[in-house]
Design a protein around this motif. Sequence first.
Motif, PDB file in Angstrom:
ATOM      1  N   PHE A  56     -11.587  -3.079 -11.946  1.00 25.37           N
ATOM      2  CA  PHE A  56     -10.670  -3.527 -10.887  1.00 25.37           C
ATOM      3  C   PHE A  56     -11.063  -4.951 -10.493  1.00 25.37           C
ATOM      4  N   ASP A 116      -9.620  -7.349  -9.067  1.00 25.16           N
ATOM      5  CA  ASP A 116      -9.182  -7.862  -7.764  1.00 25.16           C
ATOM      6  C   ASP A 116      -9.758  -7.060  -6.588  1.00 25.16           C
ATOM      7  N   TYR A 117     -10.673  -6.166  -6.877  1.00 27.89           N
ATOM      8  CA  TYR A 117     -11.184  -5.263  -5.818  1.00 27.89           C
ATOM      9  C   TYR A 117     -11.817  -6.029  -4.656  1.00 27.89           C
ATOM     10  N   ILE A 144      -9.682  -7.764  -2.008  1.00 28.14           N
ATOM     11  CA  ILE A 144      -9.021  -6.913  -1.003  1.00 28.14           C
ATOM     12  C   ILE A 144     -10.047  -6.208  -0.112  1.00 28.14           C
ATOM     13  N   ILE A 145     -11.127  -5.728  -0.716  1.00 27.28           N
ATOM     14  CA  ILE A 145     -12.160  -4.994   0.032  1.00 27.28           C
ATOM     15  C   ILE A 145     -13.350  -5.928   0.290  1.00 27.28           C
ATOM     16  N   ASN A 176     -11.525   2.131   2.690  1.00 29.64           N
ATOM     17  CA  ASN A 176     -11.420   1.190   1.571  1.00 29.64           C
ATOM     18  C   ASN A 176     -10.523   1.739   0.463  1.00 29.64           C
ATOM     19  N   PHE A 192      -7.095  -0.146  -0.738  1.00 25.71           N
ATOM     20  CA  PHE A 192      -6.971  -0.719  -2.072  1.00 25.71           C
ATOM     21  C   PHE A 192      -5.887  -0.027  -2.919  1.00 25.71           C
ATOM     22  N   ASN A 193      -5.729   1.259  -2.741  1.00 23.77           N
ATOM     23  CA  ASN A 193      -4.855   2.011  -3.649  1.00 23.77           C
ATOM     24  C   ASN A 193      -3.441   2.272  -3.122  1.00 23.77           C
ATOM     25  N   ARG A 208       0.053   1.246  -5.048  1.00 24.73           N
ATOM     26  CA  ARG A 208      -0.162   1.045  -6.484  1.00 24.73           C
ATOM     27  C   ARG A 208       0.377   2.258  -7.241  1.00 24.73           C
TER      28      ARG A 208
END
Length: 219
Positions: free
Chosen positions: A43, A45-46, A49-50, A84, A88-89, A92
């Motif tokens: 991931f 781009d994790y 975002i987090i 988190n 993040f999810n 999606r």
Amino acid sequence: MVSDGKMSPEDLKVCRAILAGLVSKERSKINFLFLEPVEFSYFPDYLTIIKRPMDLRTLGENLESGLYSDRGEFYSDAQLIFDNAVLFNKGRSDSSWVVGLAKKMAKAFKREREKAETRELGAAISEDISVINKSKYSAALAETAKPEKKKKIKLKLKRNSSAGELTNIDVLAPSSSGSVEKDLAKPTGDTREEKSKPQLKFKLKVSKKSKEGAEKLEG
């Protein structure tokens, strides 16, 4: 936010119980995604975002290394794991199902927290009651162990004899049970012998004139 500090034994016990419940095999169908840190390579781009990643293994390591000063800091990081995942999810198409698992784990965390805190509170109350009962028992035992104090009262008694002398006899004051102990001889079975013994009369004074009058009457 985590700060250095020493967590109390009570808080540590509660946090360990909560963590054990979250990583248990009974929850293997919903906790497997949160047991280890996220693989950032899968991931890319994790971290955009987090801002502060967290997982159950890291949570446990922080707890045992003394990184949390109280249970509140532990609770914040535990909740962060699932927040988190939702953040993040959500939205999606390929991982939206993770949101459902995260919400289930958040509910499990709440239940484990309530259970652990209830047990800790019950143990504290039981300990307080035990200390109170032990204190009361010790006080009662100390009270019964005290020797009973008896006061002596001097009474003036006069023997019915020709000498007419006053004699002081010690009589013990009434005890707590209400009984009176006297230092007087008990009557024997022979009534004739008892009659021949001098009798004791309380607070009786015989004057010489009365004595002489009695002798004349007897004559």
